[in-house]
Every structure is written in structure tokens, then in C-alpha cells.
Design an enzyme around this catalytic site. Structure first.
Site, PDB file in Angstrom:
ATOM      1  N   GLY A  12       0.839  -1.207   0.000  1.00  0.00           N
ATOM      2  CA  GLY A  12       0.000   0.000   0.000  1.00  0.00           C
ATOM      3  C   GLY A  12       0.868   1.250   0.000  1.00  0.00           C
ATOM      4  O   GLY A  12       1.727   1.395   0.855  1.00  0.00           O
ATOM      5  N   ARG A  73       1.574  -4.988  -5.556  1.00  0.00           N
ATOM      6  CA  ARG A  73       1.707  -6.284  -4.897  1.00  0.00           C
ATOM      7  C   ARG A  73       2.502  -7.164  -5.872  1.00  0.00           C
ATOM      8  O   ARG A  73       2.466  -6.926  -7.090  1.00  0.00           O
ATOM      9  CB  ARG A  73       0.343  -6.926  -4.639  1.00  0.00           C
ATOM     10  N   THR A 130       3.423   3.006   5.671  1.00  0.00           N
ATOM     11  CA  THR A 130       2.029   2.572   5.551  1.00  0.00           C
ATOM     12  C   THR A 130       1.157   3.559   6.310  1.00  0.00           C
ATOM     13  O   THR A 130       1.556   4.045   7.371  1.00  0.00           O
ATOM     14  CB  THR A 130       1.814   1.156   6.124  1.00  0.00           C
ATOM     15  N   ILE A 131      -0.021   3.845   5.783  1.00  0.00           N
ATOM     16  CA  ILE A 131      -0.886   4.788   6.511  1.00  0.00           C
ATOM     17  C   ILE A 131      -1.446   4.165   7.786  1.00  0.00           C
ATOM     18  O   ILE A 131      -1.920   4.857   8.668  1.00  0.00           O
ATOM     19  CB  ILE A 131      -2.052   5.310   5.631  1.00  0.00           C
ATOM     20  N   ASP A 132      -1.395   2.828   7.896  1.00  0.00           N
ATOM     21  CA  ASP A 132      -2.101   2.141   8.985  1.00  0.00           C
ATOM     22  C   ASP A 132      -1.404   2.246  10.351  1.00  0.00           C
ATOM     23  O   ASP A 132      -2.015   1.944  11.374  1.00  0.00           O
ATOM     24  CB  ASP A 132      -2.284   0.659   8.648  1.00  0.00           C
ATOM     25  N   ASP A 134       0.624   0.280  11.693  1.00  0.00           N
ATOM     26  CA  ASP A 134       0.509  -0.998  12.411  1.00  0.00           C
ATOM     27  C   ASP A 134       1.839  -1.737  12.530  1.00  0.00           C
ATOM     28  O   ASP A 134       1.856  -2.962  12.627  1.00  0.00           O
ATOM     29  CB  ASP A 134      -0.543  -1.889  11.719  1.00  0.00           C
ATOM     30  N   ARG A 176      -6.907  -1.137   8.278  1.00  0.00           N
ATOM     31  CA  ARG A 176      -6.809  -2.600   8.183  1.00  0.00           C
ATOM     32  C   ARG A 176      -7.412  -3.290   9.393  1.00  0.00           C
ATOM     33  O   ARG A 176      -8.601  -3.390   9.505  1.00  0.00           O
ATOM     34  CB  ARG A 176      -5.367  -3.041   7.931  1.00  0.00           C
TER      35      ARG A 176
HETATM   36  P1  ADP Z   1       2.193  -3.957   2.804  1.00  0.00           P
HETATM   37  O1  ADP Z   1       3.669  -3.970   2.618  1.00  0.00           O
HETATM   38  O2  ADP Z   1       1.601  -2.592   2.650  1.00  0.00           O
HETATM   39  O3  ADP Z   1       1.772  -4.662   4.091  1.00  0.00           O
HETATM   40  P2  ADP Z   1       1.277  -6.308   1.293  1.00  0.00           P
HETATM   41  O4  ADP Z   1       0.889  -7.098   2.489  1.00  0.00           O
HETATM   42  O5  ADP Z   1       0.354  -6.345   0.130  1.00  0.00           O
HETATM   43  O6  ADP Z   1       1.527  -4.767   1.588  1.00  0.00           O
HETATM   44  O7  ADP Z   1       2.700  -6.861   0.800  1.00  0.00           O
HETATM   45  C1  ADP Z   1       3.384  -6.270  -0.294  1.00  0.00           C
HETATM   46  C2  ADP Z   1       4.175  -7.303  -1.030  1.00  0.00           C
HETATM   47  O8  ADP Z   1       5.162  -7.867  -0.155  1.00  0.00           O
HETATM   48  C3  ADP Z   1       3.394  -8.497  -1.545  1.00  0.00           C
HETATM   49  O9  ADP Z   1       2.714  -8.258  -2.751  1.00  0.00           O
HETATM   50  C4  ADP Z   1       4.516  -9.508  -1.748  1.00  0.00           C
HETATM   51  O10 ADP Z   1       5.226  -9.236  -2.934  1.00  0.00           O
HETATM   52  C5  ADP Z   1       5.424  -9.213  -0.562  1.00  0.00           C
HETATM   53  N1  ADP Z   1       5.094 -10.138   0.537  1.00  0.00           N
HETATM   54  C6  ADP Z   1       4.074 -10.069   1.410  1.00  0.00           C
HETATM   55  N2  ADP Z   1       4.059 -11.132   2.262  1.00  0.00           N
HETATM   56  C7  ADP Z   1       5.098 -11.910   1.882  1.00  0.00           C
HETATM   57  C8  ADP Z   1       5.626 -13.167   2.344  1.00  0.00           C
HETATM   58  N3  ADP Z   1       5.067 -13.827   3.381  1.00  0.00           N
HETATM   59  N4  ADP Z   1       6.724 -13.660   1.718  1.00  0.00           N
HETATM   60  C9  ADP Z   1       7.294 -13.000   0.688  1.00  0.00           C
HETATM   61  N5  ADP Z   1       6.850 -11.813   0.211  1.00  0.00           N
HETATM   62  C10 ADP Z   1       5.767 -11.280   0.783  1.00  0.00           C
END
Ligand code: ADP
Length: 335
Positions: A12, A73, A130-132, A134, A176
């Protein structure tokens, strides 16, 4: 010794990511390092889609929301093969250090990458974006302050129309699965009710509805509006369902608004720009010092820069302070 530093923004997007890109780039260049940026999160790393970052390419970006490197993602990172490809790109391009600006998912990506890259002694650093809000290991994440300001100013406008009609308004905010945004925004807007994970038991909807109706009835005797700030993912069916439930049970004619992605956009607040700039400088300083040996997040806690092991950060929760929730509840009781 000259080094090659790579940056990517993932997951995000959050206002302030550009300030972090700028500060990493300028700090790296000042040290005589080369700096590159991968596009579209981990996708750009896997596909080796990148650009060279110069002082010119980061000019006038600190005030822009979003991210000049784009974010995305990357499902391939959930596969062994994808992570291997990402690590191969780092080796092939002779990257010494990778800085990922993102949230907990993006940091899990760093952990996965580490399994394949550690033997090459590369440095992996995460900056909390992240804006959240968290993520443990920092008081505020990059983007949180802007999101709170944006939601606050949106709700102030909603309040005007709610006041004109003396009506109940439910405004759903992001976050979230935690209430950092809901509590900050609710308090800054003077909401009559905040419904979030920290003060609402999702299995106890009927009691919450009854409390709300009692509070609304009391407020309506004073001819006022009644603002409910609702955390996303809390109420089954969201604000639409809550509105229907209130309207079905009473004469209340509640309206609702889901603020949605407006909270992710816009010019970053001064606070986010400054935080992102400091963290970017600190990331390059850590690379220069050569002390980062495992994936590490740099955050700010009580005014101090702090390096934390990402593996540990990912084990921890960062709830809204229970004292804060309690204090707010007693203040609400006075309404
Ligand atoms: P954020 O970083 O904002 O929490 P996401 O949860 O969508 O956003 O994660 C962003 C990207 O990080 C995912 O699309 C993926 O490429 C990578 N990612 C997330 N979880 C995993 C994981 N368990 N193992 C490897 N890569 C991950």
C-alpha cells in the site's frame, strides 16, 4: 568503498514515500554511492525494471503523494522461485544494499529474500511506510500523519452537512485491523462515537447498537449531529450494514460515507516528510557503518532513531494504547 544502493516501494502506497526516496538518494550520492530504484515493488526487482536515481530525478518530489517508483503487490514473492529470481537480480546488478519502503507484507518479502541473499553479505533495510501505523518499532509510520489529516479534514466537511440536517453520520476510515487511524481521527474530529477493534467486541453487536441508539437519542434532544467514526473491517457488512441496522430499528435517518483511498493520497504532511527524510538519512548511515547484518527496520521511538530486527518486528503487535482508549471512553461518557 563505493556501494550500490537500491530502493523500492512496495504494498500500500503512503504519502511521504517520495520524501524517503529523495533522502536515501541524496544521502547515498553524497557518500559517493550509486543509487537505483526498482519500479512496481518487488516486480521491478524480479524483472530488473529499474532506473538510475540522480539528484535531478528526486528534485521536487518531496511534496508529492504516491511514489515515483510506483508500488504494487507481487504474488511471485510468495513463491520460492520468485524470491530466488529477486535475489538473482540483486546479485546480477551488484547491489550492495536494498532499502524497501513499505508495510509488514513488504517486510515479510525482505525476510524471504534474506534466505536467498545472505551468503552474499548484502544489507537489507526496511523503512516503515504505511498509513495504517501498524508496525512495531516506531511511534509513527510514514504516511500515518497525512492520512489522519486527510480524514480529519474530510470529516470536518461531512460534519457541516450533518449539522445542517442534525443527522447521524457514519464515516468509515482505513486502518486494516487496528484503530490507529480511527482513534486519532475520531478524537481530532470530536466524534461522538468511535467504533474500533480496541473498544468494540465484534461478537457483541447488539449491545453496541443499543449503546449507540441511547447515545444518539440523548444527543438528538440537544438538536445536534452525531458523528460515528467506524474502523474498516470491524462491522460485518461495514458502514452500509450499520446504517441499515440503525435505520431499521429507530426513526434515526443515518447517512454514511466510506472515505476509502482518499486517505492514501495527497501531499504528505510536514511531519511525514520530515520523518521520511530522517529515516532515509539513517538508512544510508547504517549502510556506511556496516553494522546491519540481518534485515533491519529503522524507525523513530520517542524522538530517537531505532534499529530493530525485522523478524522480531513481525512478531509484535502495535495496539492503540489501552490507556488512551480508556481515557477517550470516559471523555465520551461526558457528552
Ligand atoms: P504492505 O507492505 O503494505 O503490508 P502487502 O501485504 O500487500 O503490503 O505486501 C506487499 C508485497 O510484499 C506483496 O505483494 C509480496 O510481494 C510481498 N510479501 C508479502 N508477504 C510476503 C511473504 N510472506 N513472503 C514474501 N513476500 C511477501
Amino acid at each position: 568503498m563505493s556501494k550500490k544502493i537500491a530502493i523500492l516501494t512496495s504494498g500500500g502506497d503512503a504519502p511521504g514515500m517520495n520524501s524517503a526516496i529523495r533522502s536515501v538518494t541524496l544521502s547515498a550520492l553524497r557518500c559517493g554511492f550509486e543509487c537505483i530504484g526498482f519500479y512496481h515493488g518487488y516486480n521491478g526487482l524480479i524483472e530488473q525494471e529499474f532506473c538510475s536515481l540522480s539528484a535531478h530525478s528526486v528534485t521536487d518530489i518531496t511534496q508529492q503523494g504516491g511514489t515515483i517508483l510506483k508500488s504494487a503487490r507481487c504474488p511471485a514473492m510468495h513463491t520460492e522461485e520468485g524470491v530466488q529470481q529477486a535475489a538473482n537480480s540483486l546479485r546480477k546488478l551488484h547491489v550492495d544494499a536494498l532499502i524497501v519502503i513499505g508495510g509488514d507484507g513488504s517486510f515479510r518479502g525482505l525476510e524471504a529474500l534474506w534466505q536467498h541473499w545472505q551468503h552474499w553479505q548484502g544489507t537489507l533495510i526496511g523503512l516503515p511506510g504505511t498509513i495504517d501505523n501498524d508496525l512495531a518499532g516506531c511511534d509513527n509510520t510514514i504516511g500515518f500523519s497525512t492520512a489522519v489529516n486527510t480524514a480529519t479534514s474530510a470529516i470536518d466537511k461531512i460534519r457541516d452537512t450533518a449539522n445542517a440536517f442534525e443527522r447521524v453520520f457514519i464515516t468509515e476510515v482505513m486502518g486494516r485491523h487496528n484503530g490507529h487511524i480511527a482513534f486519532h481521527v475520531g478524537i481530532s474530529c470530536g466524534a461522538e462515537a468511535i467504533l474500533s477493534f480496541e473498544n468494540c467486541d465484534p461478537n457483541n453487536h447488539q449491545a453496541i447498537e443499543a449503546q449507540l441508539i441511547a447515545a444518539i437519542t440523548k444527543q438528538q434532544q440537544k438538536h445536534g449531529s452525531f458523528m460515528i467514526v467506524l474502523a474498516e473491517n470491524l462491522w460485518p457488512g461495514g458502514s452500509q450494514a450499520l446504517k441499515a441496522q440503525l435505520n431499521n430499528q429507530t426513526e434515526i435517518n443515518a447517512a454514511m460515507c466510506v472515505l476509502g483511498h482518499i486517505q492514501r493520497g495527497g501531499a504528505p504532511s510536514a511531519e511525514d516528510r520530515i520523518l521520511a527524510t530522517e529515516l532515509g538519512i539513517a538508512a544510508v548511515e547504517a549502510i556506511v557503518a556496516g553494522t546491519v547484518t540481518t534485515p533491519t527496520m529503522i524507525g523513530k521511538v520517542q524522538g530517537q532513531l531505532l534499529q530493530s530486527d525485522i523478524a522480531e518486528i513481525l512478531q509484535q503487535q502495535k495496539p492503540v494504547s489501552p490507556q488512551w482508549v480508556k481515557r477517550y471512553q470516559s471523555y465520551l461518557a461526558e457528552l
